[in-house]
Design a protein around this motif. Sequence first.
Motif, PDB file in Angstrom:
ATOM      1  N   LEU A  65       0.833  -1.203   0.000  1.00  0.00           N
ATOM      2  CA  LEU A  65       0.000   0.000   0.000  1.00  0.00           C
ATOM      3  C   LEU A  65       0.870   1.256   0.000  1.00  0.00           C
ATOM      4  CD1 LEU A  65      -2.936   1.007   0.100  1.00  0.00           C
ATOM      5  CD2 LEU A  65      -2.724   1.041   2.593  1.00  0.00           C
ATOM      6  N   SER A  66       1.958   1.219   0.746  1.00  0.00           N
ATOM      7  CA  SER A  66       2.879   2.347   0.794  1.00  0.00           C
ATOM      8  C   SER A  66       3.446   2.637  -0.589  1.00  0.00           C
ATOM      9  CB  SER A  66       4.006   2.043   1.775  1.00  0.00           C
ATOM     10  OG  SER A  66       4.989   3.042   1.739  1.00  0.00           O
ATOM     11  N   GLU A  67       3.861   1.597  -1.297  1.00  0.00           N
ATOM     12  CA  GLU A  67       4.409   1.796  -2.634  1.00  0.00           C
ATOM     13  C   GLU A  67       3.342   2.298  -3.609  1.00  0.00           C
ATOM     14  OE1 GLU A  67       6.690  -1.353  -4.357  1.00  0.00           O
ATOM     15  OE2 GLU A  67       7.826  -1.688  -2.516  1.00  0.00           O
ATOM     16  N   THR A  68       2.168   1.691  -3.572  1.00  0.00           N
ATOM     17  CA  THR A  68       1.113   2.035  -4.530  1.00  0.00           C
ATOM     18  C   THR A  68       0.491   3.402  -4.239  1.00  0.00           C
ATOM     19  OG1 THR A  68       0.603  -0.328  -4.710  1.00  0.00           O
ATOM     20  CG2 THR A  68      -1.002   1.209  -5.630  1.00  0.00           C
ATOM     21  N   LEU A  69      -0.082   3.535  -3.062  1.00  0.00           N
ATOM     22  CA  LEU A  69      -0.740   4.787  -2.700  1.00  0.00           C
ATOM     23  C   LEU A  69       0.291   5.897  -2.484  1.00  0.00           C
ATOM     24  CD1 LEU A  69      -3.393   6.231  -2.103  1.00  0.00           C
ATOM     25  CD2 LEU A  69      -3.184   5.456   0.273  1.00  0.00           C
ATOM     26  N   GLY A  70       1.409   5.541  -1.860  1.00  0.00           N
ATOM     27  CA  GLY A  70       2.473   6.525  -1.649  1.00  0.00           C
ATOM     28  C   GLY A  70       2.996   7.071  -2.971  1.00  0.00           C
ATOM     29  N   GLY A  71       3.154   6.195  -3.959  1.00  0.00           N
ATOM     30  CA  GLY A  71       3.588   6.644  -5.281  1.00  0.00           C
ATOM     31  C   GLY A  71       2.586   7.579  -5.926  1.00  0.00           C
ATOM     32  N   LEU A  72       1.306   7.260  -5.790  1.00  0.00           N
ATOM     33  CA  LEU A  72       0.256   8.109  -6.353  1.00  0.00           C
ATOM     34  C   LEU A  72       0.231   9.474  -5.662  1.00  0.00           C
ATOM     35  CD1 LEU A  72      -2.161   8.387  -8.279  1.00  0.00           C
ATOM     36  CD2 LEU A  72      -3.588   7.429  -6.452  1.00  0.00           C
ATOM     37  N   LEU A  73       0.291   9.463  -4.333  1.00  0.00           N
ATOM     38  CA  LEU A  73       0.292  10.723  -3.590  1.00  0.00           C
ATOM     39  C   LEU A  73       1.536  11.551  -3.898  1.00  0.00           C
ATOM     40  CD1 LEU A  73      -1.011   9.465  -0.119  1.00  0.00           C
ATOM     41  CD2 LEU A  73      -2.288  10.748  -1.854  1.00  0.00           C
ATOM     42  N   LEU A  74       2.666  10.876  -4.051  1.00  0.00           N
ATOM     43  CA  LEU A  74       3.906  11.559  -4.405  1.00  0.00           C
ATOM     44  C   LEU A  74       3.754  12.258  -5.749  1.00  0.00           C
ATOM     45  CD1 LEU A  74       6.990  11.628  -3.399  1.00  0.00           C
ATOM     46  CD2 LEU A  74       7.333  10.004  -5.241  1.00  0.00           C
ATOM     47  N   ALA A  75       3.238  11.548  -6.735  1.00  0.00           N
ATOM     48  CA  ALA A  75       3.079  12.106  -8.075  1.00  0.00           C
ATOM     49  C   ALA A  75       2.139  13.309  -8.078  1.00  0.00           C
ATOM     50  CB  ALA A  75       2.562  11.031  -9.037  1.00  0.00           C
ATOM     51  N   LEU A  76       1.059  13.206  -7.337  1.00  0.00           N
ATOM     52  CA  LEU A  76       0.072  14.284  -7.310  1.00  0.00           C
ATOM     53  C   LEU A  76       0.464  15.432  -6.386  1.00  0.00           C
ATOM     54  CD1 LEU A  76      -3.196  12.149  -7.199  1.00  0.00           C
ATOM     55  CD2 LEU A  76      -2.216  13.345  -9.179  1.00  0.00           C
ATOM     56  N   GLY A  77       1.331  15.151  -5.440  1.00  0.00           N
ATOM     57  CA  GLY A  77       1.703  16.171  -4.467  1.00  0.00           C
ATOM     58  C   GLY A  77       0.628  16.371  -3.423  1.00  0.00           C
ATOM     59  N   ILE A  78      -0.058  15.292  -3.064  1.00  0.00           N
ATOM     60  CA  ILE A  78      -1.082  15.314  -2.020  1.00  0.00           C
ATOM     61  C   ILE A  78      -0.527  14.543  -0.825  1.00  0.00           C
ATOM     62  CG2 ILE A  78      -3.420  14.595  -1.367  1.00  0.00           C
ATOM     63  CD1 ILE A  78      -4.122  14.702  -4.362  1.00  0.00           C
ATOM     64  N   ALA A  79      -0.676  15.092   0.376  1.00  0.00           N
ATOM     65  CA  ALA A  79      -0.115  14.460   1.577  1.00  0.00           C
ATOM     66  C   ALA A  79       1.328  14.043   1.284  1.00  0.00           C
ATOM     67  CB  ALA A  79      -0.959  13.275   2.024  1.00  0.00           C
ATOM     68  N   PHE A  80       2.053  14.959   0.684  1.00  0.00           N
ATOM     69  CA  PHE A  80       3.378  14.678   0.133  1.00  0.00           C
ATOM     70  C   PHE A  80       4.377  14.214   1.190  1.00  0.00           C
ATOM     71  CE2 PHE A  80       7.619  16.092  -1.158  1.00  0.00           C
ATOM     72  CZ  PHE A  80       7.733  15.441  -2.378  1.00  0.00           C
ATOM     73  N   ARG A  81       4.485  14.947   2.269  1.00  0.00           N
ATOM     74  CA  ARG A  81       5.479  14.584   3.284  1.00  0.00           C
ATOM     75  C   ARG A  81       5.139  13.266   3.990  1.00  0.00           C
ATOM     76  NH1 ARG A  81       6.384  20.455   3.390  1.00  0.00           N
ATOM     77  NH2 ARG A  81       8.599  20.720   2.899  1.00  0.00           N
ATOM     78  N   PRO A  82       3.886  13.008   4.359  1.00  0.00           N
ATOM     79  CA  PRO A  82       3.587  11.674   4.903  1.00  0.00           C
ATOM     80  C   PRO A  82       3.889  10.555   3.894  1.00  0.00           C
ATOM     81  CG  PRO A  82       1.820  13.187   5.447  1.00  0.00           C
ATOM     82  CD  PRO A  82       2.734  13.916   4.499  1.00  0.00           C
ATOM     83  N   ALA A  83       3.599  10.796   2.614  1.00  0.00           N
ATOM     84  CA  ALA A  83       3.913   9.787   1.594  1.00  0.00           C
ATOM     85  C   ALA A  83       5.411   9.539   1.538  1.00  0.00           C
ATOM     86  CB  ALA A  83       3.383  10.227   0.227  1.00  0.00           C
ATOM     87  N   CYS A  84       6.209  10.606   1.589  1.00  0.00           N
ATOM     88  CA  CYS A  84       7.671  10.451   1.591  1.00  0.00           C
ATOM     89  C   CYS A  84       8.130   9.666   2.805  1.00  0.00           C
ATOM     90  CB  CYS A  84       8.361  11.814   1.566  1.00  0.00           C
ATOM     91  SG  CYS A  84       8.320  12.620  -0.032  1.00  0.00           S
ATOM     92  N   LEU A  85       7.501   9.916   3.946  1.00  0.00           N
ATOM     93  CA  LEU A  85       7.870   9.220   5.169  1.00  0.00           C
ATOM     94  C   LEU A  85       7.571   7.720   5.057  1.00  0.00           C
ATOM     95  CD1 LEU A  85       9.109   9.894   7.906  1.00  0.00           C
ATOM     96  CD2 LEU A  85       6.810  10.231   8.777  1.00  0.00           C
ATOM     97  N   PHE A  86       6.410   7.373   4.523  1.00  0.00           N
ATOM     98  CA  PHE A  86       6.067   5.963   4.348  1.00  0.00           C
ATOM     99  C   PHE A  86       6.982   5.293   3.326  1.00  0.00           C
ATOM    100  CE2 PHE A  86       1.905   7.186   6.209  1.00  0.00           C
ATOM    101  CZ  PHE A  86       1.876   6.240   7.231  1.00  0.00           C
ATOM    102  N   LEU A  87       7.272   5.981   2.228  1.00  0.00           N
ATOM    103  CA  LEU A  87       8.168   5.416   1.216  1.00  0.00           C
ATOM    104  C   LEU A  87       9.589   5.280   1.761  1.00  0.00           C
ATOM    105  CD1 LEU A  87       6.697   7.273  -1.863  1.00  0.00           C
ATOM    106  CD2 LEU A  87       6.708   4.792  -1.512  1.00  0.00           C
ATOM    107  N   LEU A  88      10.028   6.240   2.546  1.00  0.00           N
ATOM    108  CA  LEU A  88      11.337   6.148   3.194  1.00  0.00           C
ATOM    109  C   LEU A  88      11.383   4.930   4.114  1.00  0.00           C
ATOM    110  CD1 LEU A  88      14.134   7.184   4.062  1.00  0.00           C
ATOM    111  CD2 LEU A  88      12.957   8.758   5.624  1.00  0.00           C
ATOM    112  N   SER A  89      10.335   4.721   4.895  1.00  0.00           N
ATOM    113  CA  SER A  89      10.277   3.558   5.788  1.00  0.00           C
ATOM    114  C   SER A  89      10.350   2.257   5.004  1.00  0.00           C
ATOM    115  CB  SER A  89       8.984   3.577   6.613  1.00  0.00           C
ATOM    116  OG  SER A  89       8.910   4.736   7.380  1.00  0.00           O
TER     117      SER A  89
END
Length: 133
Positions: A65-89
């Motif tokens: 979920l982190s890779e899939t949803l995190g990637g989508l949020l990263l691309a869109l720039g929505i909840a960007f920093r939490p997405a980066c944190l999950f992807l970093l983890s």
Amino acid sequence: MLLRFLGNYRDLGLLLMRLGLGAMFVLHGYPKLLGGPDKWEALGKAMENLGIHFLPVAWGFMAALSETLGGLLLALGIAFRPACLFLLSTMVVASALKLKGGGLMDAAHPIELGFVFLGLLFVGPGKLSFDKS
């Protein structure tokens, strides 16, 4: 310098990085997310490298979920920093798995991506995002 003018396009650079990384993480994560409990358990067992031996299905689902949803949020720039944190983890766990299995050169890719997400956590998504921060 010859390329100094590119500094005027910082937000475009962040957009390109977000779109490229985000799309690749969605492409990598989506099949894992659709893989179901067997796939999630296999993914979740990577947590054993950090001394965590319980709930591998849940950890694997969260990684997918982190890779899939995190990637989508990263691309869109929505909840960007939490997405980066999950992807970093996720990259920290992937790095631990690769370090144990094959050493530093095997772990180089998730380590490098971990530093990218760490840097993006500080920089933010740029003005060409839904967060606009």
